[in-house]
Design an enzyme around this catalytic site. Structure first.
Site, short mmCIF file in Angstrom:
data_model
loop_
_atom_site.label_atom_id
_atom_site.label_comp_id
_atom_site.label_asym_id
_atom_site.label_seq_id
_atom_site.Cartn_x
_atom_site.Cartn_y
_atom_site.Cartn_z
N LYS A 174 0.81 -1.28 0.06
CA LYS A 174 -0.22 0.05 -0.09
C LYS A 174 0.90 1.34 -0.09
CE LYS A 174 -1.62 2.55 3.29
NZ LYS A 174 -1.39 3.96 2.66
N GLU A 247 9.65 0.41 11.07
CA GLU A 247 10.75 1.48 10.68
C GLU A 247 10.29 2.78 10.84
OE1 GLU A 247 13.50 0.35 10.50
OE2 GLU A 247 13.18 -1.81 10.16
N CYS A 281 14.55 9.54 6.87
CA CYS A 281 14.50 9.26 8.22
C CYS A 281 15.99 9.21 8.76
CB CYS A 281 13.86 7.79 8.36
SG CYS A 281 14.72 6.56 7.18
P1 NAD Z 1 3.14 8.14 7.93
O1 NAD Z 1 3.56 7.55 9.20
O2 NAD Z 1 2.24 9.64 8.06
O3 NAD Z 1 2.57 7.49 6.78
C1 NAD Z 1 3.14 6.20 6.49
C2 NAD Z 1 2.29 5.24 5.88
O4 NAD Z 1 1.26 4.78 6.83
C3 NAD Z 1 1.22 6.01 4.75
O5 NAD Z 1 1.28 4.87 3.73
C4 NAD Z 1 -0.21 5.99 5.35
O6 NAD Z 1 -1.08 6.11 4.50
C5 NAD Z 1 0.04 5.07 6.24
N1 NAD Z 1 -1.10 5.28 7.42
C6 NAD Z 1 -1.53 6.53 7.89
N2 NAD Z 1 -2.23 6.16 9.04
C7 NAD Z 1 -2.25 4.83 9.32
C8 NAD Z 1 -3.08 3.98 10.17
N3 NAD Z 1 -3.69 4.50 11.10
N4 NAD Z 1 -2.89 2.75 10.04
C9 NAD Z 1 -2.05 2.15 9.07
N5 NAD Z 1 -1.37 2.84 8.26
C10 NAD Z 1 -1.76 4.17 8.11
O7 NAD Z 1 4.61 8.62 7.38
P2 NAD Z 1 5.13 9.31 6.14
O8 NAD Z 1 4.70 11.01 6.39
O9 NAD Z 1 4.68 8.96 5.09
O10 NAD Z 1 6.69 9.48 6.32
C11 NAD Z 1 7.47 10.10 7.08
C12 NAD Z 1 7.91 9.46 8.56
O11 NAD Z 1 8.46 8.08 8.03
C13 NAD Z 1 9.06 10.25 8.96
O12 NAD Z 1 8.64 10.28 10.46
C14 NAD Z 1 10.21 9.52 8.83
O13 NAD Z 1 11.37 9.45 9.40
C15 NAD Z 1 9.56 8.07 8.70
N6 NAD Z 1 10.36 7.18 7.89
C16 NAD Z 1 11.12 6.29 8.27
C17 NAD Z 1 11.88 5.36 7.93
C18 NAD Z 1 12.74 4.34 8.32
O14 NAD Z 1 13.16 3.33 7.59
N7 NAD Z 1 12.91 4.45 9.58
C19 NAD Z 1 12.18 5.68 6.45
C20 NAD Z 1 11.43 6.44 5.80
C21 NAD Z 1 10.59 7.31 6.49
#
Ligand code: NAD
Length: 479
Positions: A174, A247, A281
């Protein structure tokens, strides 16, 4: 392979078919604010259908040989490589990142998939004698759901798909609603390679992620995103006790010792603070510089950033800081700039919103703000970074380790023994000496504390997609 039309989105990829949805939506080009193509909005029934197909496909896929999986994984990587130019353009169009960074994401993805194709979790013999053999075996978990963020949608999506499939699982990916375009096309490419139901892609709205994490037919969620969402995903997965790999966000510290060569360390540190506009990240997010070289480092970094970190649309040549990916994130980043301004922190290099260029904001360097300031404590996910002064090894290690996030951290200096000694005291899933941000498909990657649960990639990452079975074979009982 079927022809892929990169400008039309007729549906989700379910059981190797393009399945239209009753409703559609679109996201926007971050450099122009213009709407992009309509994409599907998966319904609960679409998810149920995909889960049913994935469960059916699991029966055969879980029994395929390593050689067969490996052959298909390489074919998938090569098919993606054939579409690299289209995918680079599409990634920059939907995500905003500079073309060069899109190219980096694509080439990393091909390398990752080809390396995954060579990796196999083999049985381990724990004991072998006349009486019995005891094995540790690692069967696949079942149907996985991959939930992907918007900042690095191709590598982070397929960085889940590769290990899941190589270990014998089936997977439904997704994408983030902000960046569904490339991931849907990867689904179409995958449909021409993998058996039906093995790899499916569903794009939806904000309901789809929660439906997946609570779905009783999904056995594991592999999630990359923010810490706040990760906590919701973990809570939701707990209801069915499904496996969950998280992650999450980071707020990486880079510690620069007084013997560091500024001309060699600073350009890399500054670039890794601003690459992808700080929306990675593992970007450098707090730069602790020893007080003896603080002023020189600051002056050099301001100069380097002014002259080498160009802001502009991702399609412009030589750009490092492209527009922020979406309006929500843009508003969050602007709030962090405003907080620095309102609290009167010193700013070594001011950045401002660039009017008429979508969600573009210039890089900003904050000069020694307090440890309890928002710019130090929170992950900005934008092109703003604080420089912080330190004087004692233990003091700076304590400050670097003081936050709930613990994804990556680095130490920079000529005295390698001292730098490594400091590095070993940093709490983070990845720690580097004289570098930051290095990742590789054969090296585990993940976070401590609120930066995640479990590691992805490497053999340790592969094992996250398996159960562990201890198999006892008694040899003489029937004699
Ligand atoms: P987000 O948490 O807003 O969304 C991530 C995903 O989760 C999206 O696909 C979103 O549609 C989905 N989502 C949202 N609410 C949900 C729920 N309640 N249940 C299930 N899925 C849900 O994150 P983002 O804004 O897309 O990404 C940025 C964040 O991701 C930053 O904090 C960054 O540090 C982190 N990140 C971490 C890594 C890592 O490997 N540790 C890598 C990249 C980004």
């Amino acid at each position: 392979m079927a022809t892929i039309n990169f400008e039309s989105y007729l549906g989700n990829v379910i059981n190797n078919q393009i399945v239209p949805t009753a409703t559609t939506r679109h996201s926007k080009n971050p450099a122009t604010g213009q709407p992009l193509w309509e994409v599907p909005v998966a319904s609960k029934k679409d998810l149920d259908d995909a889960v049913g197909h994935a469960r059916e496909a699991f029966k055969a896929w879980s029994k395929t040989s390593h050689e067969e999986r490996s052959k298909l994984m390489v074919a998938f990587a090569e098919a993606i490589e054939k579409h690299t130019p289209e995918l680079i353009n599409l990634l920059t169009t939907e995500q905003g990142k500079p073309h060069a960074v899109s190219g980096m994401e694509l080439s990393m993805t091909a390398t990752w998939l080809k390396t995954f194709a060579t990796m196999e979790v083999k049985d381990e013999v724990l004991q072998d004698d006349d009486e019995k053999t005891i094995y540790a075996t690692f069967p696949p978990i079942g149907v996985c759901g991959a939930i992907v963020p918007w900042n690095w949608p191709i590598l982070l999506g397929l960085g889940k798909v590769g290990p899941a499939l190589m270990t014998g699982n089936t997977i439904i990916m997704k994408p983030s609603p902000f960046t569904p375009y490339c991931d849907l096309k990867l689904g179409e490419i995958g449909a021409s390679i993998f058996p039906p139901g093995v790899f499916q892609v569903l794009s939806g709205d904000d309901s789809l992620g929660p439906w997946m994490s609570e779905h009783p037919g999904i056995d594991m969620i592999t999630f990359t995103g923010s810490t706040a969402t990760g906590k919701k995903v973990a809570a939701s997965c707990a209801k069915t006790l499904k496996r969950v790999l998280l992650e999450l966000g980071g707020n990486d510290a880079a510690i620069v010792c007084e013997d560091a060569d500024i001309s060699k360390s600073m350009p890399k540190i500054a670039t890794l603070a601003f690459i992808n506009s700080g929306q990675i990240c593992m970007c450098v997010k707090r730069i602790y510089v020893h007080e003896k070289i603080y002023d020189d480092f600051k002056a050099a970094m301001v100069d380097f950033t002014k002259n080498n970190i160009k802001s502009g649309a991702g399609t412009e040549e030589g750009v490092t800081v492209a527009p922020i990916q979406n309006e929500n994130q843009f508003n969050l980043v602007k709030q962090i700039y405003a907080d620095v301004d309102q609290r009167g922190y010193n700013v070594a290099l001011p950045g401002k919103v660039v009017e008429g260029k979508g969600y573009l904001i210039e890089p900003q360097i904050v000069d020694n703000p307090p440890d309890d300031s928002i710019i130090v404590k929170e992950e900005p996910f934008g092109p703003i970074v604080p420089l912080l002064k330190w004087s004692d090894d233990q003091e700076v290690i304590g400050r670097a380790n003081s936050l709930p996030t613990a994804l990556g951290a680095s130490v920079w200096g000529k005295d390698l023994a001292r730098a490594e000694k400091m590095a070993r005291q940093l709490s983070a899933g990845s720690v580097w000496v004289n570098s930051h941000f290095d990742v590789a498909p054969n090296v585990p990657f993940g976070g401590h504390k609120e930066s995640g649960w479990g590691m992805e990639w490497g053999m340790e990452g592969f094992k996250q997609y398996t159960n562990s079975t201890s198999l006892w074979v008694w040899k003489k009982v029937m004699e």
